[in-house]
Motif scaffolding. Sequence first.
Motif, PDB file in Angstrom:
ATOM      1  N   GLN A 103       0.854  -1.183   0.000  1.00  0.00           N
ATOM      2  CA  GLN A 103       0.000   0.000   0.000  1.00  0.00           C
ATOM      3  C   GLN A 103       0.889   1.231   0.000  1.00  0.00           C
ATOM      4  OE1 GLN A 103      -2.568   0.217   3.427  1.00  0.00           O
ATOM      5  NE2 GLN A 103      -3.869   1.803   2.527  1.00  0.00           N
ATOM      6  N   ALA A 104       0.613   2.164  -0.896  1.00  0.00           N
ATOM      7  CA  ALA A 104       1.463   3.357  -1.034  1.00  0.00           C
ATOM      8  C   ALA A 104       0.795   4.582  -0.427  1.00  0.00           C
ATOM      9  CB  ALA A 104       1.785   3.605  -2.495  1.00  0.00           C
ATOM     10  N   SER A 105       1.645   5.510  -0.017  1.00  0.00           N
ATOM     11  CA  SER A 105       1.148   6.805   0.460  1.00  0.00           C
ATOM     12  C   SER A 105       1.225   7.813  -0.690  1.00  0.00           C
ATOM     13  CB  SER A 105       2.010   7.287   1.630  1.00  0.00           C
ATOM     14  OG  SER A 105       3.339   7.551   1.196  1.00  0.00           O
ATOM     15  N   ASP A 106       0.775   9.015  -0.460  1.00  0.00           N
ATOM     16  CA  ASP A 106       0.893  10.076  -1.464  1.00  0.00           C
ATOM     17  C   ASP A 106       2.360  10.306  -1.824  1.00  0.00           C
ATOM     18  OD1 ASP A 106      -1.808  10.459  -1.417  1.00  0.00           O
ATOM     19  OD2 ASP A 106      -1.759  12.336  -0.270  1.00  0.00           O
ATOM     20  N   PHE A 107       2.635  10.665  -3.067  1.00  0.00           N
ATOM     21  CA  PHE A 107       3.952  11.175  -3.455  1.00  0.00           C
ATOM     22  C   PHE A 107       3.973  12.661  -3.078  1.00  0.00           C
ATOM     23  CE2 PHE A 107       3.816   7.374  -5.933  1.00  0.00           C
ATOM     24  CZ  PHE A 107       5.141   7.001  -6.120  1.00  0.00           C
ATOM     25  N   VAL A 108       4.796  12.976  -2.091  1.00  0.00           N
ATOM     26  CA  VAL A 108       4.845  14.348  -1.566  1.00  0.00           C
ATOM     27  C   VAL A 108       5.990  15.099  -2.226  1.00  0.00           C
ATOM     28  CG1 VAL A 108       5.151  15.739   0.512  1.00  0.00           C
ATOM     29  CG2 VAL A 108       3.876  13.574   0.620  1.00  0.00           C
ATOM     30  N   GLY A 109       5.704  16.273  -2.723  1.00  0.00           N
ATOM     31  CA  GLY A 109       6.718  17.071  -3.400  1.00  0.00           C
ATOM     32  C   GLY A 109       7.691  17.705  -2.424  1.00  0.00           C
ATOM     33  N   ALA A 110       8.983  17.679  -2.799  1.00  0.00           N
ATOM     34  CA  ALA A 110      10.012  18.235  -1.913  1.00  0.00           C
ATOM     35  C   ALA A 110       9.975  19.751  -1.871  1.00  0.00           C
ATOM     36  CB  ALA A 110      11.392  17.760  -2.378  1.00  0.00           C
ATOM     37  N   GLY A 112       7.121  21.551  -2.189  1.00  0.00           N
ATOM     38  CA  GLY A 112       5.759  22.003  -1.916  1.00  0.00           C
ATOM     39  C   GLY A 112       4.799  21.819  -3.070  1.00  0.00           C
ATOM     40  N   GLN A 113       5.199  21.044  -4.080  1.00  0.00           N
ATOM     41  CA  GLN A 113       4.260  20.780  -5.173  1.00  0.00           C
ATOM     42  C   GLN A 113       3.052  20.016  -4.632  1.00  0.00           C
ATOM     43  OE1 GLN A 113       7.437  19.569  -4.796  1.00  0.00           O
ATOM     44  NE2 GLN A 113       8.256  18.947  -6.781  1.00  0.00           N
ATOM     45  N   ALA A 114       1.984  20.096  -5.390  1.00  0.00           N
ATOM     46  CA  ALA A 114       0.800  19.308  -5.017  1.00  0.00           C
ATOM     47  C   ALA A 114       1.158  17.819  -5.049  1.00  0.00           C
ATOM     48  CB  ALA A 114      -0.335  19.602  -5.992  1.00  0.00           C
ATOM     49  N   SER A 115       0.655  17.077  -4.072  1.00  0.00           N
ATOM     50  CA  SER A 115       0.962  15.654  -3.978  1.00  0.00           C
ATOM     51  C   SER A 115       0.351  14.874  -5.137  1.00  0.00           C
ATOM     52  CB  SER A 115       0.443  15.089  -2.655  1.00  0.00           C
ATOM     53  OG  SER A 115       1.096  15.697  -1.564  1.00  0.00           O
ATOM     54  N   ILE A 116       1.005  13.746  -5.440  1.00  0.00           N
ATOM     55  CA  ILE A 116       0.462  12.801  -6.421  1.00  0.00           C
ATOM     56  C   ILE A 116      -0.153  11.655  -5.630  1.00  0.00           C
ATOM     57  CG2 ILE A 116       1.013  11.266  -8.352  1.00  0.00           C
ATOM     58  CD1 ILE A 116       3.533  13.024  -8.805  1.00  0.00           C
ATOM     59  N   THR A 117      -1.405  11.434  -5.785  1.00  0.00           N
ATOM     60  CA  THR A 117      -2.103  10.431  -4.982  1.00  0.00           C
ATOM     61  C   THR A 117      -1.702   9.012  -5.410  1.00  0.00           C
ATOM     62  OG1 THR A 117      -3.963  10.696  -6.487  1.00  0.00           O
ATOM     63  CG2 THR A 117      -4.049  11.895  -4.398  1.00  0.00           C
ATOM     64  N   PRO A 118      -1.775   8.027  -4.476  1.00  0.00           N
ATOM     65  CA  PRO A 118      -1.273   6.679  -4.773  1.00  0.00           C
ATOM     66  C   PRO A 118      -2.064   5.906  -5.812  1.00  0.00           C
ATOM     67  CG  PRO A 118      -2.322   6.742  -2.611  1.00  0.00           C
ATOM     68  CD  PRO A 118      -2.229   8.151  -3.084  1.00  0.00           C
ATOM     69  N   ASP A 119      -3.204   6.396  -6.219  1.00  0.00           N
ATOM     70  CA  ASP A 119      -3.928   5.716  -7.301  1.00  0.00           C
ATOM     71  C   ASP A 119      -3.178   5.853  -8.629  1.00  0.00           C
ATOM     72  OD1 ASP A 119      -5.050   8.516  -6.695  1.00  0.00           O
ATOM     73  OD2 ASP A 119      -5.649   8.199  -8.796  1.00  0.00           O
ATOM     74  N   HIS A 120      -2.135   6.692  -8.657  1.00  0.00           N
ATOM     75  CA  HIS A 120      -1.326   6.842  -9.865  1.00  0.00           C
ATOM     76  C   HIS A 120      -0.179   5.832  -9.925  1.00  0.00           C
ATOM     77  CE1 HIS A 120      -3.395  10.745  -9.718  1.00  0.00           C
ATOM     78  NE2 HIS A 120      -3.232  10.760 -11.028  1.00  0.00           N
ATOM     79  N   LEU A 121       0.012   5.037  -8.844  1.00  0.00           N
ATOM     80  CA  LEU A 121       1.087   4.041  -8.794  1.00  0.00           C
ATOM     81  C   LEU A 121       0.502   2.640  -8.914  1.00  0.00           C
ATOM     82  CD1 LEU A 121       4.136   3.414  -8.292  1.00  0.00           C
ATOM     83  CD2 LEU A 121       3.552   3.213  -5.846  1.00  0.00           C
ATOM     84  N   GLY A 122       0.958   1.895  -9.915  1.00  0.00           N
ATOM     85  CA  GLY A 122       0.528   0.508 -10.076  1.00  0.00           C
ATOM     86  C   GLY A 122       1.717  -0.433 -10.043  1.00  0.00           C
ATOM     87  N   TRP A 123       1.445  -1.745 -10.087  1.00  0.00           N
ATOM     88  CA  TRP A 123       2.547  -2.719 -10.111  1.00  0.00           C
ATOM     89  C   TRP A 123       2.138  -4.013 -10.788  1.00  0.00           C
ATOM     90  CZ3 TRP A 123       3.543  -4.138  -4.230  1.00  0.00           C
ATOM     91  CH2 TRP A 123       2.475  -4.868  -3.732  1.00  0.00           C
ATOM     92  N   THR A 124       3.170  -4.746 -11.223  1.00  0.00           N
ATOM     93  CA  THR A 124       2.983  -6.087 -11.771  1.00  0.00           C
ATOM     94  C   THR A 124       3.853  -7.027 -10.956  1.00  0.00           C
ATOM     95  OG1 THR A 124       2.580  -5.221 -13.995  1.00  0.00           O
ATOM     96  CG2 THR A 124       3.174  -7.544 -13.820  1.00  0.00           C
ATOM     97  N   PRO A 125       3.274  -7.785 -10.014  1.00  0.00           N
ATOM     98  CA  PRO A 125       4.054  -8.679  -9.149  1.00  0.00           C
ATOM     99  C   PRO A 125       4.568  -9.900  -9.906  1.00  0.00           C
ATOM    100  CG  PRO A 125       1.942  -8.101  -8.129  1.00  0.00           C
ATOM    101  CD  PRO A 125       1.859  -7.715  -9.568  1.00  0.00           C
ATOM    102  N   SER A 126       5.652 -10.484  -9.400  1.00  0.00           N
ATOM    103  CA  SER A 126       6.170 -11.751  -9.929  1.00  0.00           C
ATOM    104  C   SER A 126       6.881 -12.493  -8.806  1.00  0.00           C
ATOM    105  CB  SER A 126       7.130 -11.521 -11.097  1.00  0.00           C
ATOM    106  OG  SER A 126       8.249 -10.763 -10.694  1.00  0.00           O
ATOM    107  N   SER A 197       7.245   8.831  -1.941  1.00  0.00           N
ATOM    108  CA  SER A 197       6.112   8.086  -1.385  1.00  0.00           C
ATOM    109  C   SER A 197       6.666   6.924  -0.567  1.00  0.00           C
ATOM    110  CB  SER A 197       5.230   7.544  -2.515  1.00  0.00           C
ATOM    111  OG  SER A 197       4.294   6.602  -2.023  1.00  0.00           O
ATOM    112  N   THR A 198       5.891   6.424   0.349  1.00  0.00           N
ATOM    113  CA  THR A 198       6.259   5.224   1.116  1.00  0.00           C
ATOM    114  C   THR A 198       5.351   4.078   0.715  1.00  0.00           C
ATOM    115  OG1 THR A 198       7.025   6.509   3.001  1.00  0.00           O
ATOM    116  CG2 THR A 198       6.475   4.201   3.411  1.00  0.00           C
TER     117      THR A 198
END
Length: 208
Positions: A103-110, A112-126, A197-198
């Motif tokens: 589970q990812a957190s928001d991408f926070v700008g260093a 002060g940019q507006a954050s990028i929400t974690p729904d923008h991060l996906g993955w393909t597990p293997s 993001s974490t």
Amino acid sequence: MSKKSLAARCAAGVVGGLMLAGVGVAAFADPSENGTGDVDVTVDIASTETGALSLTVAGTETSLTETGSTASFRQFTGALPNVTVTDTREDVDPGVFWYVTGQASDFVGAAGQASITPDHLGWTPSIVTANDGEVAEGDTVGTSIDGGANGVGLVGQELLALALDSADAQAASGQWTATANLVLKTPVTVAPGSYTSTLTLSLFEDSY
């Protein structure tokens, strides 16, 4: 007078008396060491554990680099450090299984940019560890820009790996390793700069 001082004084008096008694009779021989003895102290402490199920991650950070951007979105990709589940348990109850989620957190700008929400991060597990299906990877999770049923991003706890039957998931090494290709997609209008993001990875055990 303290007890320590009194003890030291008494000891000095005894030695002095012995020396006086020896005068005119015989000279004392130098003290000699007549042997030594060592004792090895051993103890056997029985284990109170029957093994454990645990998770480790091969690294604490990863970076995404831009590749495959289009006129519609910007895309950044990278790889998740290896995630290893170690199972040293001797006995596992029937119906017990384990799974790993991310589970990812928001991408926070260093800056002060507006954050990028974690729904923008996906993955393909293997799955890295060879097996016959005892451990399976989770489904590909797309981003909100991809859309579709799996285009939800790593907002919630998305499945990385799953062992449906812990008793069957018996790798020779007792370890199973998984990874994932990561993808971040943003609008082309995203503010430039550094973002962080974490991604939290969690190991769960459950039963049927």
